[in-house]
Scaffold this motif. Structure first.
Motif: not given
Length: 432
Positions: A224-232, A296-297, A299-308
């Protein structure tokens, strides 16, 4: 236990046992000495009395046959005796040397015709008494010597186990919780040693849990700290777009809330309270939250998330625990996987299932199910993420499995909500 303290303990034990031995010897030796002296004197007197009686019978028999009393014969048969024979109609007969005054031991034998007095020197009896007393004293000295030896051996045997117990206690106090397993053969001391060993095992387990908790906390808080850093970072990069700043700020707040939830989950897991906190949760909300955080992370890695899969599913668990598990799977896929990441939700008769898969190379053959073991990693990681994720799911009554190696597919199996209702019904109704 210091050497001086050990010597003091031995000295006290030795002196106590010697005191008991001396008292026992005195209580037995003094009465025995008195008894031996009395018995020796009684034996000497009884011997004289028997000699006087025997001599009286012999003299009466000789006189009845008109035979003279031979002084030489009496001196030969009764040496070291002073004999006086007095019979009516016959002159007195005296044989031997009278003992010194004050040291004579005298016995008599009488009949109608006369009497015989026989005496001996009591110094001989006294020497015999002294000989027997010397023997008793020698036996007492031997008994005291044996007591000293036994006291020394026993004090050593008792002080050494106590010294060992002291060392164990000192090790426990210094944080070394290794059990000793040493036994002395003394039941009482061994009982204390067993209690200390059990305490050492419990302390060792507590220390291990504390170390694991510290390691787990550092690992679990990193995500979560990594995620918070990316958001900031997103906020800083989008300072010229207010709507993006607002969106990223809200996401950062969510990350902070998630960080707080992770801390609560770790503390609850350390106290073994998470199973009691499992409750019905909405699967869609937690999955959507993770997608929003990680999109967003990816997307920056040029990958996508799919929910099914199925929507509107509910299961038993804790929101923070399931969020942390999904975050671990997404982070592992981001590091080690490739291509599109798919999250598929479904329900069967036994469980509510959340599958996470990607299009990467998968799990190496040499790892397999070992991927869940502590400190096992296939790509230089810490080897803690999947271990903690499986523990979090298990604490909620579910399980985390690797269902396919290539491509890597992990599945989270959670309990149905009606399982909780069945458990509550069994508790209320009780056994049949």
């Amino acid at each position: 236990m210091a050497a001086g303290e050990e010597l003091a303990v031995r000295r006290r034990l030795l002196s106590s046992m010697l005191l008991v031995a001396v008292i026992a010897v005195l209580l037995l030796g003094v009465p025995l000495s008195v008894l031996v002296a009395r018995m020796t004197n009684d034996e000497a007197a009884e011997e004289l009395r028997a000699e006087a009686t025997r001599l009286l019978v012999g003299v009466e028999y000789a006189l009845s046959r008109q035979q003279a009393i031979g002084a030489d014969h009496l001196a030969k048969n009764y040496p070291d005796r002073y004999i006086q024979v007095f019979f009516r109609g016959h002159p007195p007969v005296v044989v031997g040397t009278p003992p010194p005054e004050g040291r004579e031991l005298v016995e008599e034998a009488r009949s109608e015709n006369g009497y015989i007095r026989i005496s001996r020197d009591s110094a001989q009896v006294e020497r015999e008494v002294q000989t027997r007393l010397v023997l008793i004293i020698a036996l007492a000295v031997v008994a005291l010597g044996v007591a000293v030896w036994l006291a020394t051996v026993t004090s050593r045997r008792l002080s050494l186990p106590l010294q060992e117990l002291t060392k164990i206690a000192e090790r426990l106090g210094s944080g070394d919780a290794r059990p000793s397993r040493h036994r002395s053969g003394i039941p009482e001391v061994d009982l204390v040693a067993e209690v200390l060993d059990r305490s050492a095992l419990r302390i060792s387990d507590l220390l291990a849990r504390e170390r694991e908790f510290a390691t787990d906390a550092s690992h679990q808080l990193r995500t979560p700290l990594t995620g918070l850093t990316m958001r900031l970072e997103e906020i800083v990069a989008s300072a010229d777009r207010p709507e993006v700043v607002r969106e990223e700020g809200e996401a950062a707040i969510v990350q902070v809330e998630r960080l707080t939830a992770v801390i609560d989950e770790l503390l609850a897991a350390a106290r073994r309270q998470r199973h009691a906190q499992a409750e019905p949760i909405e699967i869609d909300e937690i999955v959507q939250q993770q997608i929003i955080e990680w999109e967003p992370t990816f997307r920056r890695a040029q990958r996508s998330l799919v929910l099914t899969g199925d929507r509107g599913l509910r299961a038993l668990g804790t929101p923070g625990g399931l969020s942390q598990v999904l975050a671990t799977l997404l982070e592992n896929s981001l590091k080690h996987g490739a291509g599109t990441l798919r999250i598929h939700t479904m329900s069967n008769e036994r469980s509510v299932v959340i599958e996470v898969s990607d299009e990467g190379p998968g799990i190496p053959d040499n790892l397999g199910q070992k991927i869940f073991e502590r400190n096992v990693s296939g790509a230089g990681g810490t080897g803690l993420g999947l271990t903690l994720a499986r523990a979090l799911v298990a604490a909620d009554g579910g399980r985390l499995e690797l269902v396919r190696r290539r491509p890597a597919t992990f599945a989270v199996f959670l309990r149905h909500v009606h399982d909780l209702e069945k458990e509550r019904h069994r508790v209320v109704s009780g056994p049949a």
